[in-house]
Structures are given as structure tokens and as C-alpha cells.
Design a protein around this motif. Structure first.
Motif, mmCIF file in Angstrom:
data_model
loop_
_atom_site.group_PDB
_atom_site.id
_atom_site.type_symbol
_atom_site.label_atom_id
_atom_site.label_comp_id
_atom_site.label_asym_id
_atom_site.label_seq_id
_atom_site.Cartn_x
_atom_site.Cartn_y
_atom_site.Cartn_z
ATOM 1 N N MET A 127 -37.243 -12.537 1.925
ATOM 2 C CA MET A 127 -37.111 -11.216 2.541
ATOM 3 C C MET A 127 -37.270 -11.252 4.062
ATOM 4 O O MET A 127 -37.012 -10.260 4.736
ATOM 5 C CB MET A 127 -38.158 -10.263 1.948
ATOM 6 N N LEU A 142 -36.031 -8.277 6.624
ATOM 7 C CA LEU A 142 -37.057 -7.407 7.195
ATOM 8 C C LEU A 142 -36.992 -7.415 8.714
ATOM 9 O O LEU A 142 -37.135 -6.368 9.353
ATOM 10 C CB LEU A 142 -38.443 -7.854 6.729
ATOM 11 N N GLY A 149 -41.928 -3.651 2.048
ATOM 12 C CA GLY A 149 -41.408 -5.013 1.938
ATOM 13 C C GLY A 149 -42.211 -5.991 2.763
ATOM 14 O O GLY A 149 -42.450 -7.131 2.335
ATOM 15 N N TYR A 163 -44.040 -9.390 1.637
ATOM 16 C CA TYR A 163 -43.663 -10.635 2.306
ATOM 17 C C TYR A 163 -44.883 -11.346 2.889
ATOM 18 O O TYR A 163 -45.067 -12.550 2.686
ATOM 19 C CB TYR A 163 -42.649 -10.335 3.418
#
Length: 221
Positions: free
Chosen positions: A136, A140, A176, A180
Motif C-alpha cells: 500500500m 498511500l 490505510g 501500513y
């Protein structure tokens, strides 16, 4: 046999190191959140004005740079408290604004509850499943940059709809980022608890203010 013992020793050392980073990160995060809340309360009680967008950005990025530079020394801890204290100061006038609205106390409590639920839920999920969310990272980074620029555009051009869209984007992006960064700590991608604390703190701060914006809009006339 000797090689196997060496491998086991390295594995155990890695686990111990990871657990230490996790423990130190959450201890420091708890302390900085409490300190930030105290500073926000003082800012509210004194009726201090918001420093404005430019001073906020200069203060945030300047203290972030200082923290990054000192991350491997004990002075880095002081830099973290300076950064989170400054962000607490900027939060005070924001909270005062929402508390002055009709149902403002309910909005603030809902935002706090939502932030806590999202953070604890996502952190718990990453810690228990131990899934790797490193994939991710690139998404991101790009998403946060786009949302940041869109937020600046919404402020300078006074576009309420875009501002709401940016807040919704930040709720998703910060969620997110929590996944992460927690995964990054577990899998050894982040070994510095000071930087891990800063990342999680910024995620919580932006998540809370974005939820405040969205809930404040939904509860307004």
C-alpha cells in the motif's frame, strides 16, 4: 546443528527487537496523545487563535524535519513532544469552533469515538493477522499528496464540496496508513519507534479532524 541454532537465535532476536519497537511506539504514542490533548485544552481555555494555514504548515514541516534529523538520539523524543504539542495547539481553536455549534459536543464525541474505533480496530487487525500491507506504500504516498493539494485548492478557491471530498479521502487514506505503518513495524520495515510514533500520531490527528469536518457538516443546518 550449529547453523540451525544460529538461525533460531537470529529469529528470536528479530522477534524481540520487533516487540520492543511495538512496545516503545505505543507507549510514546499514548504519552504524545495525552500531551497533545492537554495542550489543546489549554489552547481552548485561553481562547488562543488558530495560527493560520501558512504558520501551521511551516511549524509542522519544520518540527517534522527536526524530529527526523534527531530520530536516533534521545533529543528526538523532545522533538516528538514539540511536534505533537504544536499540533495540539492548532487543534484547540478547531475544537472550540465545533463545540460552539449546535450539537457540537456530540459531534466532537462522535469524532473521538470514531477515531478510536478505527485506530484500535485496524491496529488490532494488523497485529493479530500479521498480514503484510507494504504493497500500500506507493498508493498511500500518491493519494496523500493528491489529497493535500486538493485540500489547498479547496481552501484557496473556497469550494466546500471539494473540502468535504478531501476529508472523506483523508479518512480512507489515514485508515490505510495505520494499517501500513503497523504492518511495517511488525515485519521490520520500521525499526525506529520515534518515526513510527510520528506516523501513527499524524494518522490519528488527520483522521480525527477529517471526521470532525464530515460529522460537523452532517449535523449542521
Amino acid at each position: 546443528m550449529e547453523n540451525r541454532m544460529t538461525t533460531m537465535t537470529r529469529s528470536e532476536a528479530s522477534v524481540l527487537s520487533t516487540n520492543k519497537v511495538i512496545r516503545n511506539t505505543y507507549i510514546l504514542l499514548s504519552l504524545t496523545l495525552a500531551f497533545s490533548a492537554v495542550v489543546a485544552g489549554i489552547s481552548m481555555s485561553l481562547g488562543l487563535p488558530h495560527p493560520g494555514l501558512i504558520l501551521t504548515l511551516v511549524g509542522y514541516f519544520g518540527l517534522l524535519f527536526l524530529t527526523t534529523k534527531l530520530r536516533n538520539s534521545s533529543a528526538g523524543i523532545l522533538a516528538v513532544f514539540a511536534l505533537t504539542g504544536f499540533m495540539g495547539y492548532t487543534l484547540g481553536p478547531i475544537l472550540s469552533y465545533y463545540l460552539s455549534m449546535p450539537n457540537g459536543h456530540a459531534v466532537v464525541m462522535q469524532a473521538m469515538g470514531g477515531t478510536a474505533a478505527i485506530f484500535l480496530g485496524l491496529s488490532g487487525y494488523a497485529l493479530t493477522t500479521r498480514k503484510d500491507f507494504s504493497f500500500m506504500g506507493g498508493f498511500l504516498m500518491v493519494g496523500i499528496l493528491v489529497a493535500f493539494l486538493a485540500g489547498l485548492g479547496a481552501i484557496f478557491f473556497s469550494i466546500p464540496a471539494l473540502s468535504l471530498a478531501v476529508s472523506a479521502m483523508f479518512v480512507l487514506l489515514m485508515s490505510g496508513l495505520i494499517l501500513y505503518e503497523t504492518s511495517n513495524i511488525i515485519h521490520g520495515g520500521e525499526t525506529n519507534y520515534i518515526m513510527a510514533t510520528v506516523t501513527l500520531y499524524v494518522s490519528i490527528y488527520n483522521l480525527f479532524t477529517s471526521l470532525l469536518h464530515l460529522l460537523g457538516f452532517m449535523n449542521s443546518d
